[in-house]
Motif scaffolding. Structure first.
Motif, PDB file in Angstrom:
ATOM      1  N   ILE A  18       0.844  -1.196   0.000  1.00 54.42           N
ATOM      2  CA  ILE A  18       0.000   0.000   0.000  1.00 54.42           C
ATOM      3  C   ILE A  18       0.880   1.246   0.000  1.00 54.42           C
ATOM      4  O   ILE A  18       0.562   2.242  -0.667  1.00 54.42           O
ATOM      5  CB  ILE A  18      -0.974  -0.015   1.202  1.00 54.42           C
ATOM      6  CG1 ILE A  18      -2.030  -1.112   1.027  1.00 54.42           C
ATOM      7  CG2 ILE A  18      -1.630   1.341   1.412  1.00 54.42           C
ATOM      8  CD1 ILE A  18      -2.992  -0.923  -0.124  1.00 54.42           C
ATOM      9  N   ARG A  22       0.742   4.297  -2.637  1.00 52.13           N
ATOM     10  CA  ARG A  22       0.599   5.695  -2.200  1.00 52.13           C
ATOM     11  C   ARG A  22       1.650   6.591  -2.843  1.00 52.13           C
ATOM     12  O   ARG A  22       1.362   7.735  -3.201  1.00 52.13           O
ATOM     13  CB  ARG A  22       0.691   5.793  -0.674  1.00 52.13           C
ATOM     14  CG  ARG A  22      -0.576   5.386   0.015  1.00 52.13           C
ATOM     15  CD  ARG A  22      -0.496   5.596   1.501  1.00 52.13           C
ATOM     16  NE  ARG A  22      -1.753   5.185   2.126  1.00 52.13           N
ATOM     17  CZ  ARG A  22      -1.860   4.713   3.335  1.00 52.13           C
ATOM     18  NH1 ARG A  22      -0.795   4.579   4.108  1.00 52.13           N
ATOM     19  NH2 ARG A  22      -3.039   4.366   3.812  1.00 52.13           N
ATOM     20  N   LEU A  60      -6.884  -8.127   3.440  1.00 56.13           N
ATOM     21  CA  LEU A  60      -6.891  -6.696   3.146  1.00 56.13           C
ATOM     22  C   LEU A  60      -8.164  -6.043   3.667  1.00 56.13           C
ATOM     23  O   LEU A  60      -8.115  -5.003   4.322  1.00 56.13           O
ATOM     24  CB  LEU A  60      -6.753  -6.462   1.637  1.00 56.13           C
ATOM     25  CG  LEU A  60      -6.887  -5.041   1.127  1.00 56.13           C
ATOM     26  CD1 LEU A  60      -5.713  -4.196   1.618  1.00 56.13           C
ATOM     27  CD2 LEU A  60      -6.948  -5.027  -0.385  1.00 56.13           C
ATOM     28  N   ALA A  64      -8.005  -3.210   6.701  1.00 58.78           N
ATOM     29  CA  ALA A  64      -8.093  -1.852   6.139  1.00 58.78           C
ATOM     30  C   ALA A  64      -8.669  -0.826   7.107  1.00 58.78           C
ATOM     31  O   ALA A  64      -8.110   0.264   7.235  1.00 58.78           O
ATOM     32  CB  ALA A  64      -8.871  -1.868   4.832  1.00 58.78           C
ATOM     33  N   LEU A  68      -5.026   0.564   8.002  1.00 61.91           N
ATOM     34  CA  LEU A  68      -4.860   1.502   6.895  1.00 61.91           C
ATOM     35  C   LEU A  68      -5.751   2.734   7.034  1.00 61.91           C
ATOM     36  O   LEU A  68      -5.685   3.636   6.211  1.00 61.91           O
ATOM     37  CB  LEU A  68      -5.167   0.804   5.562  1.00 61.91           C
ATOM     38  CG  LEU A  68      -4.326  -0.423   5.242  1.00 61.91           C
ATOM     39  CD1 LEU A  68      -4.829  -1.087   3.980  1.00 61.91           C
ATOM     40  CD2 LEU A  68      -2.861  -0.061   5.127  1.00 61.91           C
ATOM     41  N   ILE A  82      -8.139  -0.736  -2.108  1.00 58.85           N
ATOM     42  CA  ILE A  82      -6.790  -0.248  -2.434  1.00 58.85           C
ATOM     43  C   ILE A  82      -6.853   1.213  -2.864  1.00 58.85           C
ATOM     44  O   ILE A  82      -6.041   2.034  -2.427  1.00 58.85           O
ATOM     45  CB  ILE A  82      -6.140  -1.119  -3.532  1.00 58.85           C
ATOM     46  CG1 ILE A  82      -5.941  -2.551  -3.030  1.00 58.85           C
ATOM     47  CG2 ILE A  82      -4.814  -0.520  -3.984  1.00 58.85           C
ATOM     48  CD1 ILE A  82      -5.570  -3.542  -4.111  1.00 58.85           C
ATOM     49  N   ALA A  85      -7.527   3.439   0.112  1.00 62.22           N
ATOM     50  CA  ALA A  85      -6.386   3.508   1.024  1.00 62.22           C
ATOM     51  C   ALA A  85      -5.237   4.340   0.477  1.00 62.22           C
ATOM     52  O   ALA A  85      -4.394   4.799   1.241  1.00 62.22           O
ATOM     53  CB  ALA A  85      -5.886   2.102   1.337  1.00 62.22           C
ATOM     54  N   THR A  86      -5.214   4.558  -0.833  1.00 59.61           N
ATOM     55  CA  THR A  86      -4.048   5.206  -1.438  1.00 59.61           C
ATOM     56  C   THR A  86      -4.338   6.507  -2.175  1.00 59.61           C
ATOM     57  O   THR A  86      -3.430   7.297  -2.401  1.00 59.61           O
ATOM     58  CB  THR A  86      -3.374   4.249  -2.438  1.00 59.61           C
ATOM     59  OG1 THR A  86      -4.308   3.898  -3.463  1.00 59.61           O
ATOM     60  CG2 THR A  86      -2.872   3.006  -1.745  1.00 59.61           C
TER      61      THR A  86
END
Length: 154
Positions: A18, A22, A60, A64, A68, A82, A85-86
């Motif tokens: 991750i 990012r 994940l 999360a 995250l 994903i 999170a990014t």
């Protein structure tokens, strides 16, 4: 068994991947190039493939929210997790469009190296997202249809 950071090995792998995505998101947001987000999306697809290969997709969605700091809905696709999170992009509709486009790429089994060509061949991100919605109805719409027409359940 935890390591010196206090994370399980699977959690450590997720956090490290991750972090890479990012960085790609930061580079894309700082770039002046027109198609900078394509590289970010390729990074997201690579992370998804990595998590899939390592059998970390279910993990994940579990970690999360806490690790995250990413909100996760019960029916969220791992690609959406994903991206959430990014992504730096504040536009929620754009995130949704990206998710649908990548879902379409995953359904078509596109390699991350071929993602840019695939997106361009299908009229950009919006074109891929539209094709995804036409070819694969979301799970929720199928559930609604079955509850509306119970005779279809066999």
């Amino acid at each position: 068994m935890t390591n010196k950071t206090g994370l399980l090995p699977s959690e450590q792998k997720i956090v490290e991947r991750i972090a890479k995505v990012r960085k790609a998101a930061c580079r894309a947001s700082e770039s002046k190039r027109r198609f900078a987000e394509y590289r970010y999306l390729r990074s997201v697809l690579r992370a998804y493939d990595y998590f899939s290969d390592e059998e970390l997709l279910s993990r994940l969605s579990e970690i999360a929210p806490s690790l995250l700091m990413t909100p996760v809905r019960a029916d969220s696709h791992p690609l959406r997790i994903i991206i959430e999170a990014t992504c730096i992009q504040p536009d929620v509709r754009m995130r949704s469009r990206w998710t649908r486009a990548l879902e379409y790429a995953v359904a078509e089994k596109i390699d991350p190296k071929e993602l840019m060509r695939f997106i361009r061949a299908h009229n950009g991100i919006a074109g891929c997202a539209e094709l995804a919605s036409k070819t694969k109805a979301r799970h929720l719409s199928k559930v609604r249809e079955l509850t509306r027409f119970p005779d279809l359940i066999r």
